[in-house]
Design a protein around this motif. Structure first.
Motif, PDB file in Angstrom:
ATOM      1  N   GLU A   1      11.952  23.544  -0.289  1.00  0.00           N
ATOM      2  CA  GLU A   1      11.468  23.206  -1.639  1.00  0.00           C
ATOM      3  C   GLU A   1      10.759  24.412  -2.255  1.00  0.00           C
ATOM      4  OE1 GLU A   1      11.220  20.953  -4.925  1.00  0.00           O
ATOM      5  OE2 GLU A   1      12.177  20.279  -3.082  1.00  0.00           O
ATOM      6  N   GLY A   2      11.041  24.652  -3.519  1.00  0.00           N
ATOM      7  CA  GLY A   2      10.429  25.777  -4.207  1.00  0.00           C
ATOM      8  C   GLY A   2      11.158  27.090  -4.001  1.00  0.00           C
ATOM      9  N   ARG A   3      12.145  27.084  -3.130  1.00  0.00           N
ATOM     10  CA  ARG A   3      12.902  28.312  -2.860  1.00  0.00           C
ATOM     11  C   ARG A   3      14.398  28.091  -3.070  1.00  0.00           C
ATOM     12  NH1 ARG A   3      11.795  30.172   2.804  1.00  0.00           N
ATOM     13  NH2 ARG A   3      11.856  27.974   3.234  1.00  0.00           N
ATOM     14  N   LEU A   4      14.746  27.203  -4.038  1.00  0.00           N
ATOM     15  CA  LEU A   4      16.146  26.905  -4.326  1.00  0.00           C
ATOM     16  C   LEU A   4      16.605  27.630  -5.587  1.00  0.00           C
ATOM     17  CD1 LEU A   4      16.224  23.076  -3.537  1.00  0.00           C
ATOM     18  CD2 LEU A   4      17.125  24.935  -2.140  1.00  0.00           C
ATOM     19  N   SER A   5      17.812  28.117  -5.552  1.00  0.00           N
ATOM     20  CA  SER A   5      18.381  28.892  -6.641  1.00  0.00           C
ATOM     21  C   SER A   5      18.930  27.998  -7.751  1.00  0.00           C
ATOM     22  CB  SER A   5      19.520  29.762  -6.073  1.00  0.00           C
ATOM     23  OG  SER A   5      20.007  30.644  -7.045  1.00  0.00           O
ATOM     24  N   HIS A   6      19.073  28.600  -8.923  1.00  0.00           N
ATOM     25  CA  HIS A   6      19.699  27.955 -10.079  1.00  0.00           C
ATOM     26  C   HIS A   6      19.049  26.596 -10.342  1.00  0.00           C
ATOM     27  CE1 HIS A   6      22.495  31.065  -8.907  1.00  0.00           C
ATOM     28  NE2 HIS A   6      23.206  30.897  -9.995  1.00  0.00           N
ATOM     29  N   ASP A   7      19.873  25.576 -10.566  1.00  0.00           N
ATOM     30  CA  ASP A   7      19.362  24.219 -10.773  1.00  0.00           C
ATOM     31  C   ASP A   7      19.681  23.327  -9.574  1.00  0.00           C
ATOM     32  OD1 ASP A   7      22.097  24.225 -11.209  1.00  0.00           O
ATOM     33  OD2 ASP A   7      22.028  22.924 -12.971  1.00  0.00           O
ATOM     34  N   HIS A   8      19.759  23.939  -8.398  1.00  0.00           N
ATOM     35  CA  HIS A   8      20.145  23.189  -7.210  1.00  0.00           C
ATOM     36  C   HIS A   8      19.111  22.145  -6.804  1.00  0.00           C
ATOM     37  CE1 HIS A   8      23.251  26.460  -5.959  1.00  0.00           C
ATOM     38  NE2 HIS A   8      23.461  25.954  -7.162  1.00  0.00           N
ATOM     39  N   ARG A   9      17.848  22.364  -7.127  1.00  0.00           N
ATOM     40  CA  ARG A   9      16.829  21.341  -6.854  1.00  0.00           C
ATOM     41  C   ARG A   9      17.164  20.063  -7.617  1.00  0.00           C
ATOM     42  NH1 ARG A   9      12.331  19.250  -8.956  1.00  0.00           N
ATOM     43  NH2 ARG A   9      12.248  20.647 -10.732  1.00  0.00           N
ATOM     44  N   GLN A  10      17.510  20.206  -8.897  1.00  0.00           N
ATOM     45  CA  GLN A  10      17.861  19.047  -9.720  1.00  0.00           C
ATOM     46  C   GLN A  10      19.123  18.374  -9.191  1.00  0.00           C
ATOM     47  OE1 GLN A  10      16.095  17.697 -12.447  1.00  0.00           O
ATOM     48  NE2 GLN A  10      17.468  16.031 -11.900  1.00  0.00           N
ATOM     49  N   GLN A  11      20.108  19.176  -8.809  1.00  0.00           N
ATOM     50  CA  GLN A  11      21.345  18.613  -8.278  1.00  0.00           C
ATOM     51  C   GLN A  11      21.066  17.796  -7.017  1.00  0.00           C
ATOM     52  OE1 GLN A  11      24.009  21.956  -7.791  1.00  0.00           O
ATOM     53  NE2 GLN A  11      24.014  22.392  -9.986  1.00  0.00           N
ATOM     54  N   LEU A  12      20.218  18.310  -6.134  1.00  0.00           N
ATOM     55  CA  LEU A  12      19.876  17.579  -4.906  1.00  0.00           C
ATOM     56  C   LEU A  12      19.049  16.332  -5.207  1.00  0.00           C
ATOM     57  CD1 LEU A  12      19.245  20.603  -2.559  1.00  0.00           C
ATOM     58  CD2 LEU A  12      20.958  18.800  -2.209  1.00  0.00           C
ATOM     59  N   GLN A  13      18.127  16.422  -6.165  1.00  0.00           N
ATOM     60  CA  GLN A  13      17.351  15.233  -6.542  1.00  0.00           C
ATOM     61  C   GLN A  13      18.269  14.127  -7.053  1.00  0.00           C
ATOM     62  OE1 GLN A  13      14.465  16.693  -9.390  1.00  0.00           O
ATOM     63  NE2 GLN A  13      12.899  16.957  -7.822  1.00  0.00           N
ATOM     64  N   ASP A  14      19.218  14.488  -7.901  1.00  0.00           N
ATOM     65  CA  ASP A  14      20.168  13.504  -8.423  1.00  0.00           C
ATOM     66  C   ASP A  14      21.008  12.917  -7.289  1.00  0.00           C
ATOM     67  OD1 ASP A  14      19.141  14.101 -10.904  1.00  0.00           O
ATOM     68  OD2 ASP A  14      20.886  15.239 -11.576  1.00  0.00           O
TER      69      ASP A  14
END
Length: 151
Positions: free
Chosen positions: A129-142
Motif C-alpha cells: 500500500e502506498g507504493r503502487l503505480s498508476h491507478d492500480h490501487r483503485q483498480q485493486l480496490q474495485d
C-alpha cells in the motif's frame, strides 16, 4: 503529391490524438495470492500488463503481457474488473486500461529486465500500500469490492 501529404496528416492526427488501449492483469495464483511486478521506470509495484498490439485481440494481449512480465501462463480469464480511461491515469500517455482478473500458473520470474525489476505474489493484506503505480490501487480496490467499473 499534395493529396498524399493531406492523407498522412489525417492519419497521423487520428493515430496521435487518440488514447492507446492497454490492459492490467490481476493474476491470481492457485494459493489465491496476487501477482505484482516492480516496475523499472518508477520503482513502484503494479499489476502486470501493457499495450494491446496492432492485430491482437484482448485475450492474446493478456496472456502475452502476463508471460512477458511475470513468466506465468494464463490458465483462465475469470472476469472483467473494469475499464479505466481518465486522461491522467498513466503519466506517460492517455491510455484506456481494461482490467481483468485471471487465474495464472507456472513459475514466477522476471522475463523482461528492461521493464521489470521484480515479480512477487502477495496476500491481500500484504499488498505494498502506498507504493503502487498508476491507478492500480483503485483498480485493486474495485476488484476487492467486487465491482465492475467504467471510469
Amino acid at each position: 503529391m499534395r493529396w498524399l501529404w493531406h492523407f498522412f496528416q489525417n492519419v497521423l492526427g487520428v493515430v496521435l490524438r487518440h488514447p492507446v488501449t492497454g490492459t492490467s492483469v490481476i493474476a491470481i495464483l492457485p494459493d489465491e495470492k496476487i501477482v505484482l511486478i516492480r516496475r523499472r521506470d518508477n520503482g513502484l509495484w503494479g499489476l502486470p500488463g501493457g499495450i494491446v498490439d496492432w492485430g491482437e485481440d484482448l485475450p492474446t494481449a493478456i496472456a502475452r503481457e502476463l508471460f512477458e512480465e511475470t513468466g506465468l501462463e494464463l490458465a483462465k480469464i475469470r472476469r472483467l474488473v473494469g475499464v479505466y480511461s481518465a486522461p491522467d491515469r498513466d503519466p506517460r500517455m492517455h491510455s484506456i486500461c481494461i482490467v481483468v482478473e485471471v487465474e495464472a500458473r507456472g513459475t514466477m520470474q522476471v522475463t523482461d529486465p528492461l521493464e521489470v525489476m521484480d515479480v512477487q505474489a502477495f496476500w491481500r493484506e500484504q499488498l505494498p500500500e502506498g507504493r503502487l503505480s498508476h491507478d492500480h490501487r483503485q483498480q485493486l480496490q474495485d476488484y476487492f469490492a467486487g465491482l465492475t467499473t467504467v471510469a
